[in-house]
Scaffold this active site. Structure first.
Site, mmCIF file in Angstrom:
data_model
loop_
_atom_site.group_PDB
_atom_site.id
_atom_site.type_symbol
_atom_site.label_atom_id
_atom_site.label_comp_id
_atom_site.label_asym_id
_atom_site.label_seq_id
_atom_site.Cartn_x
_atom_site.Cartn_y
_atom_site.Cartn_z
ATOM 1 N N ASP A 69 29.951 39.845 43.423
ATOM 2 C CA ASP A 69 29.798 40.229 42.019
ATOM 3 C C ASP A 69 30.443 39.183 41.119
ATOM 4 O O ASP A 69 31.230 38.363 41.575
ATOM 5 C CB ASP A 69 30.332 41.641 41.733
ATOM 6 N N ASP A 71 32.536 38.457 37.738
ATOM 7 C CA ASP A 71 33.378 39.003 36.679
ATOM 8 C C ASP A 71 33.552 37.963 35.582
ATOM 9 O O ASP A 71 33.917 36.820 35.839
ATOM 10 C CB ASP A 71 34.743 39.400 37.251
ATOM 11 N N ASP A 159 46.336 38.968 40.565
ATOM 12 C CA ASP A 159 47.139 39.269 41.750
ATOM 13 C C ASP A 159 47.461 38.049 42.618
ATOM 14 O O ASP A 159 48.615 37.711 42.823
ATOM 15 C CB ASP A 159 46.511 40.404 42.570
HETATM 16 P P1 ATP Z 1 35.942 41.493 45.630
HETATM 17 O O1 ATP Z 1 35.112 41.879 44.432
HETATM 18 O O2 ATP Z 1 35.313 40.561 46.568
HETATM 19 O O3 ATP Z 1 36.532 42.662 46.296
HETATM 20 P P2 ATP Z 1 37.674 40.430 43.625
HETATM 21 O O4 ATP Z 1 38.822 39.458 43.710
HETATM 22 O O5 ATP Z 1 36.548 40.071 42.724
HETATM 23 O O6 ATP Z 1 37.196 40.663 45.087
HETATM 24 P P3 ATP Z 1 37.957 42.764 42.018
HETATM 25 O O7 ATP Z 1 38.579 44.070 42.383
HETATM 26 O O8 ATP Z 1 36.523 42.700 41.672
HETATM 27 O O9 ATP Z 1 38.289 41.813 43.224
HETATM 28 O O10 ATP Z 1 38.828 42.188 40.819
HETATM 29 C C1 ATP Z 1 38.433 41.077 40.042
HETATM 30 C C2 ATP Z 1 39.650 40.234 39.688
HETATM 31 O O11 ATP Z 1 40.557 41.004 38.914
HETATM 32 C C3 ATP Z 1 40.459 39.745 40.880
HETATM 33 O O12 ATP Z 1 39.955 38.555 41.408
HETATM 34 C C4 ATP Z 1 41.824 39.560 40.265
HETATM 35 O O13 ATP Z 1 41.893 38.346 39.569
HETATM 36 C C5 ATP Z 1 41.914 40.684 39.263
HETATM 37 N N1 ATP Z 1 42.539 41.894 39.830
HETATM 38 C C6 ATP Z 1 41.928 42.937 40.435
HETATM 39 N N2 ATP Z 1 42.791 43.871 40.816
HETATM 40 C C7 ATP Z 1 44.007 43.435 40.429
HETATM 41 C C8 ATP Z 1 45.325 43.972 40.527
HETATM 42 N N3 ATP Z 1 45.552 45.146 41.101
HETATM 43 N N4 ATP Z 1 46.335 43.243 40.005
HETATM 44 C C9 ATP Z 1 46.102 42.037 39.389
HETATM 45 N N5 ATP Z 1 44.896 41.487 39.295
HETATM 46 C C10 ATP Z 1 43.857 42.154 39.790
HETATM 47 MG MG MG Z 2 34.937 41.325 42.194
#
Ligand code: ATP
Ligand code: MG
Length: 469
Positions: A69, A71, A159
């Site tokens: 996805d 963002d 994170d």
């Molecule tokens: P995936 O979608 O593959 O699970 P992702 O890194 O994109 O991985 P998401 O949950 O979609 O994870 O979150 C998007 C972004 O938001 C992350 O890459 C991170 O930068 C930030 N993020 C998400 N959750 C947290 C958190 N609990 N604390 C700090 N930053 C976060």
């Molecule tokens: Mg994501």
């Protein structure tokens, strides 16, 4: 100022953060971005805002995984972004953001945020929501985080370092604010800032560390890993609804086996499935169930399905993880004299009631879970018309898959899985034969029991015999 990098992964010691990798020096291009995400980026850019892709999509691409996805992050406030897209809506309380919807694809647009821990300084520089822009629980967990900031601040509140990589639509460069490129090169997961403080603010980050370790096959860097066991208990303060969603991502993304093992290793599993964890630690098993083998088999089958592009129902995953506890409780209720099915219903209620204190389980999931468990006791009973009725049960397929997992994990069900496989594949006329065979076996098994009283009846005329024997 953003420095130009001399190598993609920044392994050159002299390089300082932040790093800017110009478009020609990295492989992430517009071809790798979903057309809808591109539309969103361009619209924001044309309206005069900064617009970047951030997070998982850049990370996954650089590691060689297909991004799932996209963002988007911008300096437009949620209201400003919402005003630009008629197909968008404002969502969230903890994080206010905008969802732009294109058919089934949703592009998430969030506004640069500052870490609210540092918000005391520079408040005038920030454009923040009036009043309740940030809030913490008595445990220091951030409940709301709507203080807007610069891109540098936005990077610091993310994170892990590899999740703070930004792709700039203005010049197609990748910007690394926290050393994510170097950590990708080292194949390690490193939290941004002080690990203890970051886990205190949001304990779910501990789960995310484990999730990425399993998915990416990366190590958790030593300082990032060190406080996890000791701080795992903070998960008790996370709302069960959030943990429910997190469990689905943890165990239902195709890396369930590895994630399960890491969750156990880091002492996190206990806060997601307390009953199952206690049962696994106790070493309890029975002729018809070996809990750890069963759970691993269930997760392994689920991983194979997902990696093969098939979907799995969340209730199936939860039904697997809680079945050993149901089996244990079922045994206890049976010992108290309850018949088989009422004992199961009591056991299921008890196990579900305990579980929802940790992870919420909406009723639309708990009902099919109960059905799958219930059918484990019904599938052996195939006589008369029952097999045909069971075949049309809405949860038959899931229950049958579940039964196969039980067998694959070492439970001897007398060839029940093979019978049901043949029964499903057989033409109508042969299905009846299979039922007759199953009936025959049942009659066979019950024959001696029926004969015995008859023999006794005839022996009753000679009372001395019984005393002799
Ligand atoms: P995936 O979608 O593959 O699970 P992702 O890194 O994109 O991985 P998401 O949950 O979609 O994870 O979150 C998007 C972004 O938001 C992350 O890459 C991170 O930068 C930030 N993020 C998400 N959750 C947290 C958190 N609990 N604390 C700090 N930053 C976060
Ligand atoms: Mg994501």
């Amino acid at each position: 100022m953003v420095r130009k990098a001399t190598s993609l992964f920044g392994s050159d010691e002299s390089q300082q953060l932040p790093l800017e990798i110009p478009r020609d020096d990295h492989s992430f291009s517009r071809k790798n971005i979903s057309p809808n995400a591109l539309k969103v980026l361009y619209r924001l850019h044309e309206a005069g805002f900064d617009a970047y892709l951030v997070g998982g999509c850049i990370r996954d691409h650089l590691i060689g995984i297909e991004p799932k996805d996209f963002d988007v992050v911008t300096n437009a406030t949620p209201e400003e972004a919402h005003a630009l897209f008629s197909n968008s809506r404002l969502i969230g309380r903890r994080f206010k953001l905008v969802h732009v919807t294109y058919g089934r694809e949703i592009i998430e647009v969030s506004t640069f945020r500052a870490n609210s821990a540092a918000q005391a300084e520079d408040t005038d520089k920030r454009q923040s929501l009036k009043g309740k822009d940030t809030a913490r629980s008595s445990h220091g967990i951030i409940l709301r985080d709507n203080v807007y900031g610069s891109i540098e601040e936005d990077a610091e509140r993310r994170d892990f370092t590899f999740n703070a990589l930004y792709y700039n639509i203005a010049d197609f460069s990748i910007n690394d604010y926290c050393g994510g490129l170097e950590d990708i090169d080292k194949r390690q997961i490193r939290i941004i800032g002080d690990p203890r403080q970051r886990y205190q603010e949001d304990p779910v980050r501990m789960l995310r560390a484990v999730r990425f370790a399993a998915k990416l096959n990366f190590d958790i860097e030593a300082n990032t890993a060190a406080p996890i066991k000791e701080m795992a208990h903070l998960l008790d303060h996370i709302p069960p609804a959030r943990l429910f969603e997190e469990v689905l991502k943890l165990l239902g993304s195709g890396y369930g086996v590895k994630t399960f093992q890491l969750l156990r290793e880091y002492g996190l599993f206990k806060y997601l499935f307390p009953d199952t964890d206690a049962l696994l630690n106790s070493g309890w098993q029975r002729k018809d169930i070996t809990p750890d083998a069963f759970i691993l088999q269930g997760l392994s089958n689920t991983d194979t399905r997902i990696q093969g592009g098939k979907s799995t129902a969340p209730y199936f995953l939860y039904a697997i993880l809680m079945w050993p506890s149901v089996a244990l409780r079922h045994e206890e209720f049976s010992k108290q004299g309850l018949p088989e099915l009422p004992a199961l219903h009591q056991a299921a209620t008890m196990v579900l009631d305990n579980q929802v204190a940790s992870t919420a389980i909406p009723r639309r999931f708990s009902t099919p879970m109960r059905e799958i468990w219930d059918l484990q006791f019904r599938l052996p009973k195939r006589y008369g018309k029952r097999a045909f009725t069971l075949l049309h049960h809405p949860r038959f397929r899931a229950a049958f898959d579940f039964l196969l997992i039980r067998e694959q994990s070492g439970t001897d069900l007398g060839g029940l899985g093979t019978w049901w496989t043949e029964f499903q594949e057989a033409p109508d006329n042969q299905q009846r034969d299979l039922v007759n065979q199953a009936d025959g076996r049942k009659n066979e098994a019950s024959k001696p029991k029926r004969r015995r009283p008859r023999r006794r009846k005839s022996n009753a005329k000679r009372p001395s015999d019984s005393q002799e024997s």
